[in-house]
Design a protein around this motif. Structure first.
Motif, short mmCIF file in Angstrom:
data_model
loop_
_atom_site.label_atom_id
_atom_site.label_comp_id
_atom_site.label_asym_id
_atom_site.label_seq_id
_atom_site.Cartn_x
_atom_site.Cartn_y
_atom_site.Cartn_z
N GLN A 191 0.83 -1.21 0.00
CA GLN A 191 0.00 0.00 0.00
C GLN A 191 0.86 1.26 0.00
OE1 GLN A 191 -2.69 -0.35 3.33
NE2 GLN A 191 -4.15 -1.59 2.17
N ILE A 192 1.94 1.24 0.79
CA ILE A 192 2.84 2.38 0.84
C ILE A 192 3.47 2.63 -0.53
CG2 ILE A 192 5.07 3.16 1.76
CD1 ILE A 192 4.29 1.79 4.41
N LEU A 193 3.91 1.56 -1.18
CA LEU A 193 4.55 1.69 -2.48
C LEU A 193 3.57 2.18 -3.55
CD1 LEU A 193 6.86 -1.48 -2.52
CD2 LEU A 193 7.53 0.90 -2.11
N GLN A 194 2.33 1.77 -3.44
CA GLN A 194 1.32 2.26 -4.39
C GLN A 194 1.18 3.78 -4.29
OE1 GLN A 194 -2.15 -0.05 -3.36
NE2 GLN A 194 -1.60 -1.75 -4.73
N GLU A 195 1.26 4.30 -3.09
CA GLU A 195 1.18 5.75 -2.90
C GLU A 195 2.44 6.43 -3.43
OE1 GLU A 195 0.53 9.01 0.71
OE2 GLU A 195 0.00 6.89 1.01
N LEU A 196 3.59 5.81 -3.20
CA LEU A 196 4.85 6.41 -3.62
C LEU A 196 5.02 6.40 -5.14
CD1 LEU A 196 7.22 4.91 -0.91
CD2 LEU A 196 6.67 7.34 -1.22
N ALA A 197 4.38 5.48 -5.81
CA ALA A 197 4.54 5.36 -7.27
C ALA A 197 4.11 6.62 -8.00
CB ALA A 197 3.76 4.15 -7.78
#
Length: 385
Positions: A82-88
């Motif tokens: 979930q964190i990486l989806q936001e960072l993308a």
């Protein structure tokens, strides 16, 4: 590789460009965004003012000859996904063209699903081969097939870029003027921040590496926090792999270089020009009167590991590569108490290079030993606190 038809320098010559590869371990959205922003702001300081040229991309003024690819990653968990989806979708106002890819490792991850410890080789391999990386190379090359494009591999704990890209441009220029062949691999190494208690040790380590590399440039370890590899003409990534399971999941630089060195016109340069400045890892303790860190070439073991990390030595009798148990000769020679002992022991050299006795190895150890002896003799003369 570069062709001899290139001209340097001048308006009709070619340019040197850099795609900076930065793996970034993600703990949180805020941590990753702050670190990414810091690095993007600092990268411009890798070039001196006279080496900065700009262009407009999507109405943004950005450096023309530098781009960055971030590989935001971590051990797979649903929370991290979930964190990486936001960072993308992270955006940042800066003067550098950049892209972000995100991936996880370990069970359920994007890569290295069997890994339980950080798979450093896989992390770098996935980043250099990603479509986003290839797109940035194509954008850097543009309509100029003569450009030399280097992948610059650095770590996310970089503190200062210290004009390293201007230094690399100068290295390429000097090497081109010698023989019309640019470096395939190059590094200026790293140091810790002045003021850090480990700074002097990092400077001494780099001094010894440079002395050894002047004898033969592949007798030293090119550190992952700062080394460059040339992208072949017409390609959009480095095709050689970081992955060699025989070396566990570390030693990414020598794994790659041991393969890149088979290219035609291969050339390596380890220079004493400005190094990158990085944060000193906590694991880097001090020994040897505060002059030696755990990875210092002032250590006989580290010198021996570096001497064949790039796979340039073989046994005279077996013609096979050397392993950890075979490094004793290098360590003993480096630690000889007298020049006479050194000269006698050097006659026992058990190694070959390219089918001939590795006399350059003895010469390199001699340089390293002389550096070590000078450093410790000088230290004895310093006033005590």
């Amino acid at each position: 590789m570069a062709s001899a038809s290139r001209n340097w320098p001048g308006d009709q010559g070619f340019k040197v460009k850099f795609l900076i590869n930065i793996p970034l371990k993600v703990d949180s959205v805020d941590q990753a965004q702050r670190r990414c922003g810091y690095l993007l702001d600092e990268i411009i300081k890798g070039l001196r003012e006279q080496d900065r040229t700009y262009e407009f991309v999507n109405d943004r003024k950005v450096l023309q000859d530098v781009a960055v690819i971030f590989g935001m990653n971590g051990k797979h968990t649903p929370e991290l996904v979930q964190i990486l989806q936001e960072l993308a979708t992270f955006r940042y106002s800066c003067k550098v063209n950049f892209a972000i890819i995100t991936y996880t490792w370990g069970s359920g991850g994007t890569i290295a699903q069997e890994a339980t410890d950080t798979p450093f080789q896989d992390i770098r391999e996935h980043l250099k081969n990603s479509p986003a990386t290839r797109n940035l190379v194509e954008a850097l090359r543009g309509n100029d097939p003569r450009s030399l494009i280097y992948f610059s591999f650095v770590d996310s704990d970089t503190i200062e870029f210290n004009f390293i890209y201007s230094e690399y441009i100068q290295i390429v220029r000097e090497e081109w003027e010698k023989d019309k062949i640019p470096p395939t691999v190059m590094s200026t190494g790293y140091e810790f921040l002045p003021g850090d208690k480990r700074h002097i040790a990092s400077w001494l380590d780099r001094t010894v590496r440079t002395a050894v590399a002047e004898v033969y440039p592949l007798f030293v370890y090119y550190p992952e926090p700062n080394f460059c590899v040339l992208v072949r003409d017409t390609l959009n990534t480095i095709e050689e792999s970081f992955i060699d399971r025989r070396r566990g999941n570390i030693m990414e630089s020598p794994v790659l270089i041991s393969r890149v060195k088979t290219r035609a016109n291969f050339k390596a340069v380890f220079s004493d020009r400005n190094p990158i400045i990085i944060d000193a890892p906590k694991r880097f303790g001090l020994s040897g009167k505060g002059l030696v860190t755990g990875q210092s070439t002032l250590s006989g073991m580290t010198l021996a590991q570096g001497a064949n990390c790039n796979k340039v030595l073989t046994h005279k009798h077996t013609m096979r590569g050397i392993a950890g148990k075979d490094r004793g000769f290098i360590i003993r020679l480096f630690n000889c108490k007298s020049d006479r002992e050194f000269n006698e022991m050097s006659k026992e050299n058990p190694y070959n290079m390219n089918g001939e006795e590795a006399t350059m190895l003895v010469n390199a150890i001699k340089e390293a030993r002389e550096c070590k002896n000078f450093i410790y003799e000088f230290e004895k003369k310093l006033p005590k606190d």
